[in-house]
Motif scaffolding. Structure first.
Motif, PDB file in Angstrom:
ATOM      1  N   LEU A  13     -10.039  -1.737  -1.231  1.00 18.31           N
ATOM      2  CA  LEU A  13      -9.352  -2.647  -2.140  1.00 18.31           C
ATOM      3  C   LEU A  13      -9.580  -2.253  -3.598  1.00 18.31           C
ATOM      4  N   THR A  14     -10.800  -1.882  -3.944  1.00 15.57           N
ATOM      5  CA  THR A  14     -11.111  -1.466  -5.309  1.00 15.57           C
ATOM      6  C   THR A  14     -10.323  -0.223  -5.697  1.00 15.57           C
ATOM      7  N   TYR A  15     -10.291   0.772  -4.833  1.00 11.52           N
ATOM      8  CA  TYR A  15      -9.556   1.993  -5.141  1.00 11.52           C
ATOM      9  C   TYR A  15      -8.048   1.786  -5.071  1.00 11.52           C
ATOM     10  N   THR A  16      -7.593   0.834  -4.280  1.00 11.77           N
ATOM     11  CA  THR A  16      -6.172   0.493  -4.274  1.00 11.77           C
ATOM     12  C   THR A  16      -5.761  -0.057  -5.634  1.00 11.77           C
ATOM     13  N   LEU A  17      -6.537  -0.978  -6.163  1.00 11.76           N
ATOM     14  CA  LEU A  17      -6.230  -1.563  -7.473  1.00 11.76           C
ATOM     15  C   LEU A  17      -6.388  -0.542  -8.593  1.00 11.76           C
ATOM     16  N   LEU A  18      -7.392   0.323  -8.497  1.00 11.10           N
ATOM     17  CA  LEU A  18      -7.574   1.373  -9.496  1.00 11.10           C
ATOM     18  C   LEU A  18      -6.404   2.360  -9.465  1.00 11.10           C
ATOM     19  N   GLY A  19      -5.948   2.705  -8.272  1.00 14.93           N
ATOM     20  CA  GLY A  19      -4.788   3.584  -8.139  1.00 14.93           C
ATOM     21  C   GLY A  19      -3.527   2.954  -8.714  1.00 14.93           C
ATOM     22  N   LEU A  20      -3.353   1.655  -8.492  1.00 17.38           N
ATOM     23  CA  LEU A  20      -2.212   0.960  -9.093  1.00 17.38           C
ATOM     24  C   LEU A  20      -2.285   1.009 -10.610  1.00 17.38           C
ATOM     25  N   PHE A  47       1.512   5.164  -5.425  1.00 19.29           N
ATOM     26  CA  PHE A  47       0.745   4.000  -5.845  1.00 19.29           C
ATOM     27  C   PHE A  47       1.639   2.980  -6.551  1.00 19.29           C
ATOM     28  N   ASP A  48       2.923   2.949  -6.209  1.00 21.09           N
ATOM     29  CA  ASP A  48       3.868   2.093  -6.919  1.00 21.09           C
ATOM     30  C   ASP A  48       3.758   0.622  -6.534  1.00 21.09           C
ATOM     31  N   LYS A  49       3.473   0.322  -5.288  1.00 19.38           N
ATOM     32  CA  LYS A  49       3.307  -1.059  -4.818  1.00 19.38           C
ATOM     33  C   LYS A  49       1.952  -1.181  -4.126  1.00 19.38           C
ATOM     34  N   ILE A  51       1.009  -2.279  -1.136  1.00 22.42           N
ATOM     35  CA  ILE A  51       0.909  -1.786   0.240  1.00 22.42           C
ATOM     36  C   ILE A  51       0.986  -0.262   0.289  1.00 22.42           C
ATOM     37  N   ASP A  52       1.812   0.332  -0.587  1.00 23.14           N
ATOM     38  CA  ASP A  52       1.870   1.797  -0.654  1.00 23.14           C
ATOM     39  C   ASP A  52       0.551   2.375  -1.155  1.00 23.14           C
ATOM     40  N   SER A  53      -0.028   1.716  -2.139  1.00 22.40           N
ATOM     41  CA  SER A  53      -1.303   2.158  -2.685  1.00 22.40           C
ATOM     42  C   SER A  53      -2.416   2.038  -1.640  1.00 22.40           C
ATOM     43  N   PHE A  54      -2.435   0.939  -0.920  1.00 18.44           N
ATOM     44  CA  PHE A  54      -3.436   0.721   0.127  1.00 18.44           C
ATOM     45  C   PHE A  54      -3.320   1.799   1.202  1.00 18.44           C
ATOM     46  N   THR A  55      -2.095   2.090   1.621  1.00 22.08           N
ATOM     47  CA  THR A  55      -1.861   3.112   2.643  1.00 22.08           C
ATOM     48  C   THR A  55      -2.272   4.493   2.143  1.00 22.08           C
ATOM     49  N   THR A  56      -1.955   4.790   0.886  1.00 21.55           N
ATOM     50  CA  THR A  56      -2.313   6.088   0.326  1.00 21.55           C
ATOM     51  C   THR A  56      -3.828   6.262   0.249  1.00 21.55           C
ATOM     52  N   VAL A  57      -4.543   5.226  -0.165  1.00 22.83           N
ATOM     53  CA  VAL A  57      -6.007   5.308  -0.217  1.00 22.83           C
ATOM     54  C   VAL A  57      -6.574   5.514   1.185  1.00 22.83           C
ATOM     55  N   PHE A  58      -6.031   4.830   2.175  1.00 27.19           N
ATOM     56  CA  PHE A  58      -6.493   5.011   3.548  1.00 27.19           C
ATOM     57  C   PHE A  58      -6.252   6.445   4.007  1.00 27.19           C
ATOM     58  N   ILE A  59      -5.090   6.988   3.706  1.00 20.24           N
ATOM     59  CA  ILE A  59      -4.777   8.372   4.084  1.00 20.24           C
ATOM     60  C   ILE A  59      -5.714   9.344   3.382  1.00 20.24           C
ATOM     61  N   LEU A  60      -6.011   9.081   2.115  1.00 22.10           N
ATOM     62  CA  LEU A  60      -6.938   9.948   1.387  1.00 22.10           C
ATOM     63  C   LEU A  60      -8.344   9.889   1.979  1.00 22.10           C
ATOM     64  N   LEU A  61      -8.772   8.722   2.425  1.00 20.20           N
ATOM     65  CA  LEU A  61     -10.103   8.606   3.026  1.00 20.20           C
ATOM     66  C   LEU A  61     -10.194   9.327   4.368  1.00 20.20           C
ATOM     67  N   THR A  62      -9.089   9.465   5.056  1.00 21.51           N
ATOM     68  CA  THR A  62      -9.110  10.209   6.311  1.00 21.51           C
ATOM     69  C   THR A  62      -8.908  11.703   6.086  1.00 21.51           C
ATOM     70  N   ASN A  63      -8.776  12.126   4.807  1.00 16.49           N
ATOM     71  CA  ASN A  63      -8.592  13.526   4.414  1.00 16.49           C
ATOM     72  C   ASN A  63      -7.346  14.149   5.031  1.00 16.49           C
ATOM     73  N   ASP A  64      -6.302  13.373   5.150  1.00 22.71           N
ATOM     74  CA  ASP A  64      -5.050  13.868   5.708  1.00 22.71           C
ATOM     75  C   ASP A  64      -4.047  14.065   4.572  1.00 22.71           C
ATOM     76  N   GLY A  65      -3.816  15.291   4.184  1.00 22.26           N
ATOM     77  CA  GLY A  65      -2.847  15.583   3.139  1.00 22.26           C
ATOM     78  C   GLY A  65      -3.342  15.320   1.733  1.00 22.26           C
ATOM     79  N   ILE A  66      -4.650  15.375   1.542  1.00 26.95           N
ATOM     80  CA  ILE A  66      -5.212  15.057   0.225  1.00 26.95           C
ATOM     81  C   ILE A  66      -4.763  16.058  -0.836  1.00 26.95           C
ATOM     82  N   SER A  67      -4.577  17.307  -0.465  1.00 26.42           N
ATOM     83  CA  SER A  67      -4.229  18.322  -1.464  1.00 26.42           C
ATOM     84  C   SER A  67      -2.841  18.097  -2.048  1.00 26.42           C
TER      85      SER A  67
END
Length: 93
Positions: A13-20, A47-49, A51-67
């Motif tokens: 949640l913290t990184y979702t809000l920071l990303g927004l 990170f536009d909305k 739910i998109d930001s939350f999903t992106t942070v989750f994907i980044l934490l799983t190291n899927d497509g981070i580059s």
């Protein structure tokens, strides 16, 4: 066990809000792969909305497509914000 889940959720949640705050509506690209905030389209993971930001942070934490996600925001907002956000997310998360 449940305290670990609560801590993980608060971290996401913290990184979702920071990303927004850092990246919302700042990465839009044309078909030529140039940054264009007026006529461009947002990348698939953005990170536009909330739910998109939350999903992106989750994907980044799983190291899927981070580059590719990192590279898009590195080009769009610059090195300082992108490097701080993505490196701290990977190291702390």
């Amino acid at each position: 066990c449940s305290s670990d889940l609560i801590l993980l959720f608060l971290f996401i949640l913290t990184y979702t809000l920071l990303g927004l705050e850092l990246f919302a509506h700042k990465a839009k690209f044309t078909s030529d792969d140039l940054v264009d905030l007026k006529n461009g389209e947002s990348p698939r993971y953005n990170f536009d909305k909330f739910i998109d930001s939350f999903t992106t942070v989750f994907i980044l934490l799983t190291n899927d497509g981070i580059s590719t996600i990192f590279y898009d925001y590195y080009r769009a907002v610059g090195a300082v914000a992108a490097v701080f956000f993505f490196i701290s997310l990977v190291i702390i998360g």
